[in-house]
Every structure is written in structure tokens, then in C-alpha cells.
Design a protein around this motif. Sequence first.
Motif, PDB file in Angstrom:
ATOM      1  N   HIS A  13       0.832  -1.209   0.000  1.00 24.51           N
ATOM      2  CA  HIS A  13       0.000   0.000   0.000  1.00 24.51           C
ATOM      3  C   HIS A  13       0.868   1.262   0.000  1.00 24.51           C
ATOM      4  N   GLU A  58       2.686   1.408  -3.559  1.00 22.79           N
ATOM      5  CA  GLU A  58       1.929   0.826  -4.661  1.00 22.79           C
ATOM      6  C   GLU A  58       2.275   1.506  -5.990  1.00 22.79           C
ATOM      7  N   PRO A  99      -1.157  -4.479  -3.795  1.00 18.04           N
ATOM      8  CA  PRO A  99      -1.929  -5.174  -2.749  1.00 18.04           C
ATOM      9  C   PRO A  99      -2.772  -6.285  -3.393  1.00 18.04           C
ATOM     10  N   THR A 100      -2.643  -7.489  -2.851  1.00 17.72           N
ATOM     11  CA  THR A 100      -3.203  -8.654  -3.531  1.00 17.72           C
ATOM     12  C   THR A 100      -4.042  -9.504  -2.588  1.00 17.72           C
ATOM     13  N   ASN A 101      -5.143 -10.014  -3.123  1.00 16.13           N
ATOM     14  CA  ASN A 101      -5.973 -10.973  -2.400  1.00 16.13           C
ATOM     15  C   ASN A 101      -5.094 -12.103  -1.874  1.00 16.13           C
ATOM     16  N   ARG A 102      -5.275 -12.483  -0.619  1.00 12.50           N
ATOM     17  CA  ARG A 102      -4.352 -13.432   0.003  1.00 12.50           C
ATOM     18  C   ARG A 102      -4.390 -14.812  -0.656  1.00 12.50           C
ATOM     19  N   GLN A 122       3.528  -7.677  -2.211  1.00 14.04           N
ATOM     20  CA  GLN A 122       2.131  -7.826  -2.619  1.00 14.04           C
ATOM     21  C   GLN A 122       1.206  -8.115  -1.430  1.00 14.04           C
ATOM     22  N   ASN A 126      -1.300  -7.727   1.279  1.00 10.68           N
ATOM     23  CA  ASN A 126      -2.351  -6.745   1.549  1.00 10.68           C
ATOM     24  C   ASN A 126      -2.401  -6.369   3.028  1.00 10.68           C
ATOM     25  N   ARG A 127      -2.410  -7.358   3.906  1.00  9.32           N
ATOM     26  CA  ARG A 127      -2.402  -7.141   5.360  1.00  9.32           C
ATOM     27  C   ARG A 127      -1.288  -7.987   5.961  1.00  9.32           C
ATOM     28  N   ASP A 184      -1.808 -11.588   6.745  1.00 10.44           N
ATOM     29  CA  ASP A 184      -1.847 -12.544   5.637  1.00 10.44           C
ATOM     30  C   ASP A 184      -0.550 -13.336   5.528  1.00 10.44           C
TER      31      ASP A 184
END
Length: 557
Positions: free
Chosen positions: A41, A44, A51-54, A317, A319-320, A323
Amino acid sequence: MSAIILLLLGLGGMAAGYFLYSRFIAEKIYQLDPDFRTPAHEYEDGVDFVPTNRYVLWGHHFTSVAGAAPIVGPAIAVIWGWLPAFLWVVFGTIFFAGVHDSGAIWASVRNRAKSVGALTGEVVGGRARSVFMIVIFLVLLMVNAVFGVVIAKLLINNPGAVVPVWGAIAVALVIGQLIYRRIIGLGIVSIVGVVALYALIYVGPQVPVSLPDSFMGLSASANWILLLFAYAAIASLLPVWMLLQPRDYINGLQLFVGLILLYGAVLLANPTVVAPMINHDVPAGTPSLLPLLFVTIACGAISGFHGLVASGTSSKQLNRETDARFVGYFGAVGEGALALASILAATAGFASLADWQAVYTAFGSGSLTAFVDGGAAILANGLGLDASVAATLLTVMAALFAGTTMDTGLRLQRYIFQEWGEIYQQKWMGKPFPATLLAVISCLLLAFGAGGADGSGGLLIWPLFGTTNQLLAGLTLLVITIMLVRRGRPAIYTLAPLVFLLVMTLAALLIQLKQFFEQSKWFLLGLDAVVLVAAILVTLECVAALKRSRQESTGEA
């Protein structure tokens, strides 16, 4: 002995490791913070920091670190018997690999997504960083050069795999657009991608593709290698969401489908493990189990290459921060499951002990052949699949994973050159295109300079990969341990694995040094000596930094 017992014990142990041990490590040791602003983030850019879906990121991380190594290593190591390989894969996954992979992501995320080599400079010191990055460069050079040879041989030996292997790239490009543009939900995209991939696997044997034996003075293997590096260079420059992420994600799903089929066939066919539990009659020339087992099986138990991926691409990548547990630890569990499947195929995929011994005539003789042939036999007996289709499925599985590892490996090698450009103030080297060009040239120099016209030079230094790779894992754990000590947190959960790894790896390096001297392999002897000296220097620097950190922590307390 029934293969079902090994299957249930292995998967059960790894599941317990993820649901129990990884939660403890994530919450109490690494203390992952869901509110921490990750570099994905903060920096970026739509190319490397995304930021990527886990679940998508897990697919990238898992397939990038898997490659062919978790298949080849265990398939070779069962020459000592199935029990040592089984125990190292299961306990290595739970207490070594998962902690290492999730820890490398956490350490990198907390330091602006720097690679473990660059991170060493901040955590340990400049001298350690310089030596450490040489070790990293050697590992990446070995991986990229050798996997090019491995994929080329797979495509030559099984022309039916060419269409699905290359067709997977087109599928990934479409999937990337669908996910990134949010055109279709992830669930539907996943189903469509997997169906398309398996449709290609079905079509492949009906449309075999072969390169001419000689073209422009080069063999088919050499031309495949050049094509693979041209593709990898382009892939390493594209935004991660366009090809790298979707290709790895779909391959990850494909692997799970493949594992479900293979494990399902084991449950239905109930094959017998014909290999001995402990092999007391190993072929002449087989090295001792200790310490060679722990460097023969790297990926699937613990691997330094995982730390490069974790701190090189995955951390950019994330996101949190929370993750990191799913991406890192569960990614290690996925690879452990693949290594377990390799053990089952290489020990229960034969009709008798005599058939097994006919394959394992020398150390290293099992390899991919035992996995493909043994796994195909299990699939044919358990699910009634045609033997050629089953063999193609397993060959494509191995080739696709080797390809995704090569994609990520070349991108990581590009990062190394870019970081060297920053460190030594060479602005031209810090740009993506020149750095990628240098990465490709270095791999091709090894491939063709040492291997001649067939491009197999990577195999020349491959005997050192296991030791160098495991050394890298130990040193990565050292960096993580120092960070934990500085934060006043318990470090035994990373310290114990790293001490074990360093002892086994240094012992293996010394054994190989003696072997290379006796065999008059002077190039490997010199390279082994360089790696050994580098290992000692970095270890001493890290130990000194660890002492300083403990003193500082005690003083603050």
C-alpha cells in the motif's frame, strides 16, 4: 505397509502445524498486526508493489517456491528408506519451513519490502550484506540455469506436454485481466482457469510438439532453453498482476487438483509401500544419510529459496500483515504436501521391491522418473486413468512448477542487480530492463559457457545447490532471530532450527569439499570453498550482531 497410513499421518501432522503452531508463531512471536500499513500500500506502483488478495498471493508464493525441487529431492532421498524422508518432510514443514517462510515475509514487510540480502545490511551490517548477496546470487543462478534444463528435458521427453505448458501462459494472461479488472468474481475465474488448464492437458497428448533435433547449429534442448529465458525475461518485466500472479494462482489450484487426484487414487487403490523403511543395502557410492538427507530434501522441508521469494516478491504484494501466516506458513504446508506425494509415488508406485531396486541403482537415480512413473501407476490403478494421460498430467505438473519458479527466480535476480545498483550507486543497473538483461546474460553464460552447445552448464554447479540453498535458509533464520531479540521476543523458535541447519549444512559442505578433491573437480572445489568461507563469515557477523542485540535488549530492560 499401506501408503494410506503415511498419507493420513503426514497430512494430519501438517494440518495440526498450520491450525495450532502457526497461530502461536503469528500471534505470540511475530505478533502480526492487521493495522500495519504494508509496503504494497505504501509504495503501490501497479508493477511490483500491488496489494493482492491473500488467496491469489498464496498461489503465487506457493507455486514460485515449489518448482520441481519438492518432487526431485524426496524422490532421490528415499534411497535411504522412506522413514527418514517422511520424518524430515513432515517435521521440517511444521517446525522449519512454515516458521522460515512466514518469518521472511514479516521481516521484509517490516523493512520496506527489502530482500533478505539487502535487509541483512540493516540488521547485521554492510560486510555481512555483501557476502550474503553473493550467496543469494549463486542460488538464483543455479535455480534459473538448472530449471531451464529441467523444463527443456521434460518437453523433449514428453512432446504431449508442450501445448499445456505453453498454453498455460495464455490462460494466465486472460485470468489476470479478469481478476485485475474485476470483470468476474474470483470463484468463477478459478473454475474457468482450472478447467481450461486441464482441457489443455487432455489435448496435449493428441497434438504433440517437438523442435527439430538441430536448428541454427543448436540442439533441441538448447533452443528450448533460449525460448524459456526469452519468455522469463519478458515475464519478469511485466506487472505482477498481468502474468506472474494469475499464472502462479492457477498453477496452485492445478496442483491441489492434481494432489487430490493422486491422494484419492492412493485411498482407492491402497498401494503397498514396497521400499524399505530404512535401506541397509544402499547402492555403492551412496553418501551417508547424515548430514546429506537434510540438503538433499530442501524444498518440502525448508529451503533458502523460499526466503528469497518471501522477501523478494510476496512481501511487495501483501495486503495485510496478518496474511503472512496464510501465504507463508500455509504455502510451506502446500509444498510439504507435494513432497509427501513424491515420497508416496516413489515408494508405493512400484509393483515389488525388486522393481523399486531396479530404478534406484545409484544415488540420484530416482528423481523425476520415479515420481512420474510411480505416480502414473497409482493414478491408473486407483482412478482407471490411461497411463499416458496420467504421465502427461504429472509431467505438466512438474514442468509448470519449474516454469513458475523460473519466472520468479529471474525477477528476483533482476532485483539483486537493481539492489547492487543502489548500493554501488550505478543508476543504470537500478533500472528494470538493464538489470533483467544482466540476469539473463549471467544465466546463459553459465548454461552455454560451462555446458557447451546444449546449454546444460547449470547442471555443472547443481551438486552445490542443496548445501548453498540450506545455508541460505539458516542465514535467513539468523536475520529473523536478530530482529526478534531486538524486540525482546522469544527467539528459540527460530534459533533452534537455524542452529540445526547451519551444523548440517557446514558438515555437508566439508564432506563435498573432500569429494570434489578426490574426484579432481577443481571448479566445484573452488566454488565449495567460496561458499564455505562466505557461510563462516556471515555466521560470525550474525553471531556478533546477535550478541550486541541481546546486550542492547538487556540494557533497555
